[in-house]
Design a protein around this motif. Structure first.
Motif, PDB file in Angstrom:
ATOM      1  N   ASP A   1       0.830  -1.208   0.000  1.00 19.48           N
ATOM      2  CA  ASP A   1       0.000   0.000   0.000  1.00 19.48           C
ATOM      3  C   ASP A   1       0.865   1.259   0.000  1.00 19.48           C
ATOM      4  O   ASP A   1       0.568   2.228  -0.691  1.00 19.48           O
ATOM      5  CB  ASP A   1      -0.920   0.022   1.228  1.00 19.48           C
ATOM      6  CG  ASP A   1      -2.130  -0.866   1.027  1.00 19.48           C
ATOM      7  OD1 ASP A   1      -2.319  -1.321  -0.131  1.00 19.48           O
ATOM      8  OD2 ASP A   1      -2.859  -1.107   1.993  1.00 19.48           O
TER       9      ASP A   1
ATOM     10  N   ARG B   1       2.244   1.785  -3.381  1.00 14.06           N
ATOM     11  CA  ARG B   1       1.187   2.284  -4.271  1.00 14.06           C
ATOM     12  C   ARG B   1       0.975   3.782  -4.054  1.00 14.06           C
ATOM     13  O   ARG B   1       0.892   4.543  -5.005  1.00 14.06           O
ATOM     14  CB  ARG B   1      -0.127   1.572  -3.949  1.00 14.06           C
ATOM     15  CG  ARG B   1      -0.208   0.196  -4.544  1.00 14.06           C
ATOM     16  CD  ARG B   1      -1.668  -0.167  -4.774  1.00 14.06           C
ATOM     17  NE  ARG B   1      -1.744  -1.479  -5.382  1.00 14.06           N
ATOM     18  CZ  ARG B   1      -2.138  -2.563  -4.726  1.00 14.06           C
ATOM     19  NH1 ARG B   1      -2.516  -2.464  -3.470  1.00 14.06           N
ATOM     20  NH2 ARG B   1      -2.167  -3.732  -5.324  1.00 14.06           N
TER      21      ARG B   1
ATOM     22  N   ARG C   1      -0.256   6.001  -7.273  1.00  9.84           N
ATOM     23  CA  ARG C   1      -1.396   5.251  -7.807  1.00  9.84           C
ATOM     24  C   ARG C   1      -2.327   5.087  -6.615  1.00  9.84           C
ATOM     25  O   ARG C   1      -2.328   4.088  -5.917  1.00  9.84           O
ATOM     26  CB  ARG C   1      -0.939   3.912  -8.352  1.00  9.84           C
ATOM     27  CG  ARG C   1      -0.147   4.083  -9.634  1.00  9.84           C
ATOM     28  CD  ARG C   1       0.643   2.851  -9.930  1.00  9.84           C
ATOM     29  NE  ARG C   1      -0.232   1.684  -9.993  1.00  9.84           N
ATOM     30  CZ  ARG C   1       0.209   0.452  -9.871  1.00  9.84           C
ATOM     31  NH1 ARG C   1       1.475   0.217  -9.636  1.00  9.84           N
ATOM     32  NH2 ARG C   1      -0.618  -0.549  -9.965  1.00  9.84           N
TER      33      ARG C   1
ATOM     34  N   SER D   1      -4.930  -1.217  -1.266  1.00  8.51           N
ATOM     35  CA  SER D   1      -5.375  -2.546  -1.685  1.00  8.51           C
ATOM     36  C   SER D   1      -6.647  -2.994  -0.981  1.00  8.51           C
ATOM     37  O   SER D   1      -7.390  -3.798  -1.501  1.00  8.51           O
ATOM     38  CB  SER D   1      -4.282  -3.554  -1.401  1.00  8.51           C
ATOM     39  OG  SER D   1      -4.113  -3.680  -0.002  1.00  8.51           O
TER      40      SER D   1
END
Lengths: 245, 124
Positions: free
Chosen positions: A194, A197, A202, A206
């Motif tokens: 996470d 990400r 992005r 999750s």
């Protein structure tokens, strides 16, 4: 900045059209153009608000994740180390219990075998009528003694075998502890994914993090790690008797 | 006397099965989680239930609650043999109607004592 923002030429065009409409007294057209211009302003403002909201949301998500990772590193990983150390201690204890039991009964098994070999040789001589009366009297005494001794030895063997049996409980207990540590490792993995990400912009957590570490079942209590637990069967018994059991 | 032993670790089921055999119980059945245990119990014939708590799927506590909620099984004596050691949990099990609670690791003597105590109570 964004594709919906009108170009400067477009704006000048709009203002000219507005001016023209006002000059020729076309109020309807003038109002329509003014509405268009203000709609552009509104939609730009909404976009900005939306962007700020998204940033706020991501910051909060980041914050929660930071907290989770801090919790993992500050508390749960050191706890997990303690749990794994406890696994080593338990497996060592089980192995020692088993080895002690085996070492204690091997001499019994050996002496029982020797004595029974000896007695069976004498018994064969008796059956073949090769034994004097005096020898036979001594054989009956030996047999009586053998029965006494073997009963004691066999009881000790049975006890030790039960100890060996009980010692195998470590597999269940350590298995439960290791499963718990595996869940922790998994949770850490998800949190790190996470984090990557989010830092990779992005913005999609999750949703798999924060697994069931707070599950109701905890497995075996690990000394020095788990709080408010009973230490042994006596604690359980006194707690239950305080409840009227 | 038919006894059902429920634990997700087969080693623990074997240990309990062997201890029960030493105590003279030979009619022993096994299940590895609450769900399959409940099916076995509902098919009838089991006189005594020994269950672990921490199991994937249906836990021992949920099994206990399901047993107490089933009119055909409500009176079944249940002994919990578990590593769950929180005081709150033991109280929870007691409130759910457990007949005995043995904490792992346990000794052969403890298991025997608790089983005998449950039977004494049932006969009294």
């Amino acid at each position: 900045m964004t594709e919906t923002q009108p170009s400067a030429d477009g704006r000048i065009e709009q203002v000219r059209a507005l001016l023209a409409a006002l000059e020729r007294g076309d109020d309807d057209s003038a109002d329509r153009i003014l509405d268009e211009i203000s709609r552009v302003r509104e939609s730009l403002m909404f976009q900005e608000v939306g962007k700020l909201t998204r940033q706020l949301h991501d910051t909060l998500a980041n914050f929660a994740l930071d907290e989770r990772i801090a919790d993992l590193t500050e508390k749960e990983i050191p706890d997990a180390k303690e749990r794994l150390n406890y696994v080593i201690a338990m497996t060592e204890q089980a192995a020692n219990t088993t080895l002690n039991a085996v070492e204690s009964i091997l001499p019994f098994a050996e002496s029982l075998r020797e004595q029974s070999n000896e007695l069976s040789a004498q018994w064969r001589r008796f059956r073949q009528r090769e034994m004097s009366y005096e020898e036979f009297k001594s054989l009956t005494q030996d047999l009586a003694q053998y029965f006494d001794v073997s009963a004691g030895h066999l009881e000790a063997i049975q006890q030790s075998l039960t100890e060996v049996l009980m010692a195998q409980g470590f597999q269940d207990l350590t298995g439960q502890i290791i499963r718990r540590v595996i869940r922790l490792v998994q949770d850490l993995e998800y949190s790190l994914v996470d984090l990557i990400r989010i830092s990779g912009r992005r913005f999609k957590p999750s949703g798999e993090s924060a697994q069931d570490l707070k599950a109701k079942t905890l497995g075996p209590a690990v000394p020095g790690v788990d709080k408010d637990t009973v230490q042994n069967q006596d604690d359980v018994d006194s707690l239950l008797s305080s409840l009227g059991f | 006397m038919k006894i059902l032993v429920v634990d997700d670790f087969s080693t623990m089921r074997r240990i309990i099965r062997n201890l029960l055999r030493e105590l003279g119980f030979n009619n022993i059945f096994e299940a590895d989680d609450g769900q399959s245990a409940l099916l076995k119990l509902q098919s009838g014939g089991i006189d005594f239930l020994i269950t672990d708590w921490n199991m994937p799927g249906m836990t021992g506590l949920d099994l206990l609650r399901a047993v107490r909620a089933d009119p055909n099984l409500a009176q079944l004596p249940v002994l919990m043999v578990t590593a769950e050691a929180k005081r709150d949990q033991i109280v929870e099990a007691a409130q759910a109607g457990v007949n005995g609670y043995v904490i792992k690791p346990f000794t052969a003597a403890t298991l025997q004592e608790k089983i005998e105590k449950i039977f004494e109570r049932l006969e009294a």
